[in-house]
Design a protein around this motif. Structure first.
Motif, mmCIF file in Angstrom:
data_model
loop_
_atom_site.group_PDB
_atom_site.id
_atom_site.type_symbol
_atom_site.label_atom_id
_atom_site.label_comp_id
_atom_site.label_asym_id
_atom_site.label_seq_id
_atom_site.Cartn_x
_atom_site.Cartn_y
_atom_site.Cartn_z
ATOM 1 N N VAL A 169 0.889 -1.298 0.039
ATOM 2 C CA VAL A 169 -0.034 0.066 -0.034
ATOM 3 C C VAL A 169 0.829 1.217 0.019
ATOM 4 C CG1 VAL A 169 -1.646 1.365 1.378
ATOM 5 C CG2 VAL A 169 -1.976 -1.118 1.006
ATOM 6 N N LEU A 170 1.896 1.200 0.916
ATOM 7 C CA LEU A 170 2.896 2.389 0.734
ATOM 8 C C LEU A 170 3.487 2.681 -0.627
ATOM 9 C CD1 LEU A 170 4.819 2.000 4.026
ATOM 10 C CD2 LEU A 170 3.129 3.569 3.706
ATOM 11 N N SER A 171 3.709 1.699 -1.402
ATOM 12 C CA SER A 171 4.352 1.922 -2.748
ATOM 13 C C SER A 171 2.996 2.215 -3.736
ATOM 14 C CB SER A 171 4.799 0.516 -3.128
ATOM 15 O OG SER A 171 4.958 0.795 -4.690
ATOM 16 N N LEU A 172 1.736 1.631 -3.493
ATOM 17 C CA LEU A 172 0.969 2.175 -4.539
ATOM 18 C C LEU A 172 0.078 3.396 -4.185
ATOM 19 C CD1 LEU A 172 -1.172 -1.357 -4.228
ATOM 20 C CD2 LEU A 172 0.014 -0.666 -6.153
ATOM 21 N N VAL A 178 -3.769 6.528 -8.216
ATOM 22 C CA VAL A 178 -4.214 6.713 -6.902
ATOM 23 C C VAL A 178 -4.241 8.439 -6.845
ATOM 24 C CG1 VAL A 178 -3.999 6.530 -4.548
ATOM 25 C CG2 VAL A 178 -3.426 4.726 -5.949
ATOM 26 N N THR A 179 -3.267 8.896 -7.180
ATOM 27 C CA THR A 179 -3.390 10.334 -6.693
ATOM 28 C C THR A 179 -4.425 11.057 -7.841
ATOM 29 O OG1 THR A 179 -1.076 10.448 -6.670
ATOM 30 C CG2 THR A 179 -1.967 12.535 -7.024
ATOM 31 N N ALA A 180 -4.457 10.507 -8.976
ATOM 32 C CA ALA A 180 -5.863 10.992 -9.975
ATOM 33 C C ALA A 180 -7.128 10.681 -9.253
ATOM 34 C CB ALA A 180 -5.566 10.396 -11.182
ATOM 35 N N THR A 193 -10.836 0.298 -2.310
ATOM 36 C CA THR A 193 -11.813 -0.950 -3.150
ATOM 37 C C THR A 193 -11.259 -1.047 -4.359
ATOM 38 O OG1 THR A 193 -13.557 0.437 -3.342
ATOM 39 C CG2 THR A 193 -13.344 -1.220 -1.334
ATOM 40 N N SER A 194 -11.194 0.089 -5.123
ATOM 41 C CA SER A 194 -11.007 0.159 -6.508
ATOM 42 C C SER A 194 -9.487 0.029 -7.081
ATOM 43 C CB SER A 194 -11.578 1.655 -7.241
ATOM 44 O OG SER A 194 -12.923 1.485 -6.886
ATOM 45 N N HIS A 195 -8.525 0.518 -6.307
ATOM 46 C CA HIS A 195 -7.162 0.715 -6.609
ATOM 47 C C HIS A 195 -6.282 -0.071 -5.641
ATOM 48 C CE1 HIS A 195 -8.428 3.896 -9.542
ATOM 49 N NE2 HIS A 195 -9.062 4.360 -8.628
ATOM 50 N N LEU A 196 -6.428 0.072 -4.651
ATOM 51 C CA LEU A 196 -5.245 -0.884 -3.667
ATOM 52 C C LEU A 196 -5.688 -2.200 -3.759
ATOM 53 C CD1 LEU A 196 -5.110 1.879 -0.835
ATOM 54 C CD2 LEU A 196 -3.744 1.626 -2.928
ATOM 55 N N ILE A 197 -6.723 -2.674 -3.247
ATOM 56 C CA ILE A 197 -7.071 -4.033 -3.127
ATOM 57 C C ILE A 197 -6.914 -4.998 -4.357
ATOM 58 C CG2 ILE A 197 -8.927 -5.677 -2.367
ATOM 59 C CD1 ILE A 197 -9.709 -3.675 -0.287
ATOM 60 N N PRO A 198 -7.153 -4.410 -5.369
ATOM 61 C CA PRO A 198 -6.888 -5.315 -6.533
ATOM 62 C C PRO A 198 -5.345 -5.654 -6.996
ATOM 63 C CG PRO A 198 -8.940 -3.637 -7.138
ATOM 64 C CD PRO A 198 -8.272 -3.357 -5.717
ATOM 65 N N ASN A 199 -4.898 -4.582 -6.325
ATOM 66 C CA ASN A 199 -3.199 -4.689 -6.748
ATOM 67 C C ASN A 199 -2.475 -5.222 -5.753
ATOM 68 O OD1 ASN A 199 -2.599 -3.125 -9.344
ATOM 69 N ND2 ASN A 199 -3.997 -1.841 -8.138
ATOM 70 N N ILE A 200 -2.985 -5.829 -4.554
ATOM 71 C CA ILE A 200 -2.355 -6.384 -3.495
ATOM 72 C C ILE A 200 -2.904 -8.043 -3.295
ATOM 73 C CG2 ILE A 200 -2.004 -4.381 -2.145
ATOM 74 C CD1 ILE A 200 -4.182 -5.363 -0.268
ATOM 75 N N VAL A 201 -3.738 -8.494 -4.312
ATOM 76 C CA VAL A 201 -4.215 -9.659 -4.340
ATOM 77 C C VAL A 201 -3.357 -10.866 -4.615
ATOM 78 C CG1 VAL A 201 -5.903 -11.453 -5.372
ATOM 79 C CG2 VAL A 201 -6.797 -8.948 -4.634
#
Length: 290
Positions: A169-172, A178-180, A193-201
């Motif tokens: 998460v610190l990287s994402l 995420v900024t956008a 739910t839209s950006h962080l969780i899908p990328n850590i699965v």
């Protein structure tokens, strides 16, 4: 010469069934254990806890392929029921670890500040103790039972997931998408739910696969020490404990559950290694550090 369609099919097949023989062995072992755990007890003609003292300590035969134990119970039947119990416990404990650890890591990494500091100090405290020793202490305090053993194993294992998720998460959270999303006024829940969780699965699933083997080993160890499943429950650790007194007289009582534990742990580790190889080197390095 093979056509393009044939080549594409071969590539798809190699993606599903890896070329590495050790990985193939791990996949076969895991799939075989799952099949035996689900369907094995349905086809076994024996009851796993019913005693037949006249048939006690019989060597392997056609009627009893893995012999009988000191109470005349069929060892193969008890192994099949034990596979269902051991794998079920491992999946349940790993699921609890994953949910709790991922939630803590997500909150710590995204919130930052004193929340991150407080949660990470708790994680560091748990990781400072050897997991099996801490599980022994918790299970000993709560008392011997399956539920208490599962609770002890879940408590000592979620910290690794929290640290992995937090680092991801610190990287994402500094990435452009995420900024956008923040600049568009999206809520924190939407961003998570839209950006962080899908990328850590992906890394979390790999860690969970590797973790299942450790939970199986921990379950068997605590049951062997009398802090988990209690007789006459057909569980691999209790089978080892009850058969150790007959090691010279009936070698199959210890060897059969011992081999099952070894194959289960090896299979899930090989499968986890294969999944880890499909990730980026950065994610693989993060998992190796846990």
């Amino acid at each position: 010469m093979p056509t393009q369609r044939t080549t594409d099919k071969r590539r798809q097949w190699t993606d599903i069934v890896p070329a590495n023989r050790l990985t193939q062995f791990g996949v076969v072992v895991v799939f075989g254990l799952l099949v035996l755990a689900v369907f094995g007890p349905m086809v076994s003609p024996y009851d796993p806890v019913e005693q037949h003292l006249l048939n006690r300590l019989q060597p392997p035969s056609l009627a009893h392929p893995l012999g009988t134990d000191q109470l005349g119970r069929d060892v193969l039947t008890r192994l099949l029921y034990g596979a269902r119990l051991s794998l079920g416990i491992a999946v349940a404990v790993t699921a609890v670890r994953l949910v709790v650890g991922a939630a803590v890591g997500l909150v710590a990494g995204y919130a930052g500040g004193w929340v991150d500091e407080a949660l990470m100090r708790l994680v560091d405290t748990l990781l400072a103790f050897p997991g099996i020793i801490l599980a022994l202490v918790i299970a000993g305090i709560l008392g011997p039972s399956l539920v208490n053993m599962m609770l002890a194993l879940a408590v000592v294992g979620w910290a690794s997931y929290a640290r992995l998720v937090r680092s991801s998460v610190l990287s994402l959270r500094e990435r452009e998408f995420v900024t956008a999303s923040r600049l568009l006024g999206r809520s924190r829940l939407h961003v998570a739910t839209s950006h962080l969780i899908p990328n850590i699965v992906a890394p979390v699933v790999v860690l969970a696969t590797l973790d299942i083997g450790g939970v199986i080993l921990g379950t068997a160890g605590l049951s062997f020490l009398g802090l988990g499943a209690q007789p006459p429950t057909p569980e691999w650790g209790t089978m080892l404990a009850s058969g150790r007194n007959y090691l010279r007289q009936a070698w199959w009582l210890v060897n059969a559950p011992g081999i099952c534990i070894m194959l289960a742990v090896l299979g899930f580790n090989l499968l986890g290694d294969r999944l880890r190889e499909t990730l980026s080197p950065t994610q693989s390095a993060q998992i190796e550090q846990l």
